[in-house]
Design an enzyme around this catalytic site. Structure first.
Site, PDB file in Angstrom:
ATOM      1  N   PRO A  44     -95.077   1.166   1.699  1.00 44.69           N
ATOM      2  CA  PRO A  44     -96.261   1.728   1.048  1.00 44.69           C
ATOM      3  C   PRO A  44     -96.050   2.128  -0.406  1.00 44.69           C
ATOM      4  O   PRO A  44     -95.010   2.667  -0.773  1.00 44.69           O
ATOM      5  CB  PRO A  44     -96.587   2.960   1.900  1.00 44.69           C
ATOM      6  CG  PRO A  44     -95.356   3.238   2.681  1.00 44.69           C
ATOM      7  CD  PRO A  44     -94.667   1.933   2.871  1.00 44.69           C
ATOM      8  N   ASN A  45     -97.073   1.830  -1.178  1.00 45.54           N
ATOM      9  CA  ASN A  45     -97.186   2.198  -2.594  1.00 45.54           C
ATOM     10  C   ASN A  45     -96.351   1.340  -3.542  1.00 45.54           C
ATOM     11  O   ASN A  45     -96.466   1.479  -4.755  1.00 45.54           O
ATOM     12  CB  ASN A  45     -96.869   3.690  -2.824  1.00 45.54           C
ATOM     13  CG  ASN A  45     -97.887   4.574  -2.138  1.00 45.54           C
ATOM     14  OD1 ASN A  45     -99.089   4.403  -2.338  1.00 45.54           O
ATOM     15  ND2 ASN A  45     -97.430   5.485  -1.301  1.00 45.54           N
ATOM     16  N   ARG A 104     -97.843   3.364 -12.112  1.00 36.82           N
ATOM     17  CA  ARG A 104     -97.633   4.814 -12.171  1.00 36.82           C
ATOM     18  C   ARG A 104     -96.137   5.115 -12.096  1.00 36.82           C
ATOM     19  O   ARG A 104     -95.345   4.289 -11.701  1.00 36.82           O
ATOM     20  CB  ARG A 104     -98.341   5.511 -10.987  1.00 36.82           C
ATOM     21  CG  ARG A 104     -99.845   5.309 -10.892  1.00 36.82           C
ATOM     22  CD  ARG A 104    -100.623   6.222 -11.829  1.00 36.82           C
ATOM     23  NE  ARG A 104    -100.119   7.593 -11.842  1.00 36.82           N
ATOM     24  CZ  ARG A 104    -100.484   8.547 -10.993  1.00 36.82           C
ATOM     25  NH1 ARG A 104    -101.367   8.301 -10.060  1.00 36.82           N
ATOM     26  NH2 ARG A 104     -99.971   9.756 -11.076  1.00 36.82           N
ATOM     27  N   TYR A 125     -89.674   4.585 -11.252  1.00 42.02           N
ATOM     28  CA  TYR A 125     -89.644   3.247 -10.641  1.00 42.02           C
ATOM     29  C   TYR A 125     -89.668   2.096 -11.657  1.00 42.02           C
ATOM     30  O   TYR A 125     -89.658   0.935 -11.257  1.00 42.02           O
ATOM     31  CB  TYR A 125     -90.815   3.105  -9.656  1.00 42.02           C
ATOM     32  CG  TYR A 125     -90.755   4.129  -8.547  1.00 42.02           C
ATOM     33  CD1 TYR A 125     -89.682   4.138  -7.649  1.00 42.02           C
ATOM     34  CD2 TYR A 125     -91.732   5.103  -8.411  1.00 42.02           C
ATOM     35  CE1 TYR A 125     -89.597   5.088  -6.642  1.00 42.02           C
ATOM     36  CE2 TYR A 125     -91.667   6.060  -7.400  1.00 42.02           C
ATOM     37  CZ  TYR A 125     -90.596   6.047  -6.518  1.00 42.02           C
ATOM     38  OH  TYR A 125     -90.516   6.984  -5.529  1.00 42.02           O
ATOM     39  N   ASN A 168     -87.255  -2.468   1.800  1.00 42.37           N
ATOM     40  CA  ASN A 168     -87.464  -1.171   1.163  1.00 42.37           C
ATOM     41  C   ASN A 168     -88.660  -0.548   1.886  1.00 42.37           C
ATOM     42  O   ASN A 168     -89.808  -0.846   1.554  1.00 42.37           O
ATOM     43  CB  ASN A 168     -87.755  -1.333  -0.330  1.00 42.37           C
ATOM     44  CG  ASN A 168     -87.927   0.031  -1.003  1.00 42.37           C
ATOM     45  OD1 ASN A 168     -88.063   1.062  -0.325  1.00 42.37           O
ATOM     46  ND2 ASN A 168     -87.939   0.039  -2.320  1.00 42.37           N
ATOM     47  N   ALA A 174     -91.691   5.295   1.663  1.00 39.24           N
ATOM     48  CA  ALA A 174     -91.750   6.611   2.315  1.00 39.24           C
ATOM     49  C   ALA A 174     -91.473   6.531   3.813  1.00 39.24           C
ATOM     50  O   ALA A 174     -90.985   7.508   4.411  1.00 39.24           O
ATOM     51  CB  ALA A 174     -93.108   7.249   2.064  1.00 39.24           C
ATOM     52  N   GLU A 194     -81.024  -2.197   3.631  1.00 34.86           N
ATOM     53  CA  GLU A 194     -81.991  -1.210   3.134  1.00 34.86           C
ATOM     54  C   GLU A 194     -81.815  -1.080   1.615  1.00 34.86           C
ATOM     55  O   GLU A 194     -80.693  -0.911   1.130  1.00 34.86           O
ATOM     56  CB  GLU A 194     -81.685   0.138   3.807  1.00 34.86           C
ATOM     57  CG  GLU A 194     -82.522   1.290   3.318  1.00 34.86           C
ATOM     58  CD  GLU A 194     -82.026   2.646   3.886  1.00 34.86           C
ATOM     59  OE1 GLU A 194     -80.978   2.677   4.579  1.00 34.86           O
ATOM     60  OE2 GLU A 194     -82.689   3.650   3.605  1.00 34.86           O
ATOM     61  N   HIS A 247     -83.392   0.734  -2.058  1.00 27.74           N
ATOM     62  CA  HIS A 247     -84.284   1.665  -2.757  1.00 27.74           C
ATOM     63  C   HIS A 247     -84.127   1.472  -4.256  1.00 27.74           C
ATOM     64  O   HIS A 247     -82.994   1.357  -4.749  1.00 27.74           O
ATOM     65  CB  HIS A 247     -83.975   3.116  -2.385  1.00 27.74           C
ATOM     66  CG  HIS A 247     -84.173   3.366  -0.928  1.00 27.74           C
ATOM     67  ND1 HIS A 247     -85.433   3.453  -0.382  1.00 27.74           N
ATOM     68  CD2 HIS A 247     -83.296   3.479   0.092  1.00 27.74           C
ATOM     69  CE1 HIS A 247     -85.311   3.627   0.927  1.00 27.74           C
ATOM     70  NE2 HIS A 247     -84.028   3.633   1.240  1.00 27.74           N
ATOM     71  N   ARG A 294     -82.403  12.777  -5.167  1.00 24.77           N
ATOM     72  CA  ARG A 294     -83.787  13.262  -5.163  1.00 24.77           C
ATOM     73  C   ARG A 294     -84.005  14.365  -4.107  1.00 24.77           C
ATOM     74  O   ARG A 294     -83.045  15.003  -3.703  1.00 24.77           O
ATOM     75  CB  ARG A 294     -84.732  12.060  -4.990  1.00 24.77           C
ATOM     76  CG  ARG A 294     -84.594  11.054  -6.153  1.00 24.77           C
ATOM     77  CD  ARG A 294     -85.571   9.913  -6.058  1.00 24.77           C
ATOM     78  NE  ARG A 294     -86.948  10.378  -6.202  1.00 24.77           N
ATOM     79  CZ  ARG A 294     -88.019   9.600  -5.965  1.00 24.77           C
ATOM     80  NH1 ARG A 294     -87.847   8.337  -5.602  1.00 24.77           N
ATOM     81  NH2 ARG A 294     -89.230  10.098  -6.111  1.00 24.77           N
TER      82      ARG A 294
HETATM   83  O1  CA2 Z   1     -86.735   4.385  -4.471  1.00 24.09           O
HETATM   84  C1  CA2 Z   1     -87.367   3.722  -3.651  1.00 24.09           C
HETATM   85  O2  CA2 Z   1     -87.411   2.494  -3.673  1.00 24.09           O
HETATM   86  C2  CA2 Z   1     -88.205   4.436  -2.596  1.00 24.09           C
HETATM   87  O3  CA2 Z   1     -88.116   3.701  -1.390  1.00 24.09           O
HETATM   88  C3  CA2 Z   1     -89.618   4.443  -3.121  1.00 24.09           C
HETATM   89  C4  CA2 Z   1     -90.595   5.225  -2.265  1.00 24.09           C
HETATM   90  C5  CA2 Z   1     -90.045   6.605  -1.943  1.00 24.09           C
HETATM   91  O4  CA2 Z   1     -90.899   7.252  -1.014  1.00 24.09           O
HETATM   92  C6  CA2 Z   1     -88.648   6.553  -1.380  1.00 24.09           C
HETATM   93  O5  CA2 Z   1     -88.201   7.864  -1.166  1.00 24.09           O
HETATM   94  C7  CA2 Z   1     -87.715   5.843  -2.322  1.00 24.09           C
HETATM   95  C8  CA2 Z   1     -91.924   5.389  -2.974  1.00 24.09           C
HETATM   96  C9  CA2 Z   1     -92.553   4.111  -3.401  1.00 24.09           C
HETATM   97  C10 CA2 Z   1     -93.702   4.462  -4.280  1.00 24.09           C
HETATM   98  O6  CA2 Z   1     -93.732   3.540  -5.322  1.00 24.09           O
HETATM   99  C11 CA2 Z   1     -94.508   3.852  -6.387  1.00 24.09           C
HETATM  100  C12 CA2 Z   1     -94.399   2.998  -7.442  1.00 24.09           C
HETATM  101  C13 CA2 Z   1     -95.129   3.231  -8.565  1.00 24.09           C
HETATM  102  C14 CA2 Z   1     -95.971   4.320  -8.634  1.00 24.09           C
HETATM  103  C15 CA2 Z   1     -96.083   5.156  -7.562  1.00 24.09           C
HETATM  104  C16 CA2 Z   1     -95.350   4.944  -6.432  1.00 24.09           C
END
Ligand code: CA2
Length: 142
Positions: A9-10, A17, A22, A74, A77, A98, A100, A107
């Site tokens: 997700p996201n 954003r 990221y 990946n 969340a 896995e 990230h 974090r």
């Molecule tokens: O660091 C990573 O790749 C994560 O898997 C990214 C997840 C986070 O919940 C993990 O703890 C670590 C979040 C992905 C959200 O991606 C976004 C990208 C751009 C803007 C907002 C969110």
């Protein structure tokens, strides 16, 4: 060699954003970069991005039914919450890595837990898009 590259997700919001965490590149950039990398390595990539846990479970099962050789995942969340993804990875018993983008170890406390880690041969964190390439290399070595 066929690899599923699964994003949770996201991650479709990449580059839109939170660039400080990221990066500035988009999900489309990720797909393009990994498509080129896989072509160099003779790998057929199958990309899945979903904001829905059940669709991610289905993608993991499809990797098994379509006789993929491994999974780069990946779970975003869902890493920190999902027993369903852990069970799916255990059920298919394919080598999974896995990944990230960010260094989750540096974090928040709630990001220190990974349910999926137990079903993965390795975890790569904090290397941005290069982490996915490292994961592909690891699966190629396997
Ligand atoms: O660091 C990573 O790749 C994560 O898997 C990214 C997840 C986070 O919940 C993990 O703890 C670590 C979040 C992905 C959200 O991606 C976004 C990208 C751009 C803007 C907002 C969110």
């Amino acid at each position: 060699m066929k690899l599923y590259i699964v994003n949770g997700p996201n991650l479709n919001m990449l580059g839109i954003r939170e660039p400080d965490i990221y990066g500035r590149h988009t999900y489309e950039d990720l797909v393009n970069e990994l498509t080129a990398y896989c072509a160099e390595k003779g790998v057929e990539p199958i990309f899945v991005q979903s904001n829905h846990e059940g669709e991610l479970v289905t993608a993991i099962q499809n990797a098994y039914f379509e006789e993929a050789d491994g999974i780069v995942i990946n779970p975003a969340a869902y890493t920190h919450t999902s027993v369903a993804l852990l069970d799916a990875l255990k059920a298919i018993a394919l080598p999974a890595v896995e990944v990230h983008l960010s260094d989750v170890s540096a974090r928040e406390d709630f990001r220190q837990i990974s349910y999926v880690r137990e079903a993965c041969i390795a975890t790569i964190s904090g290397k941005g898009f290069d982490g996915y390439k490292e994961a592909i290399d690891l699966l190629l070595q396997k």
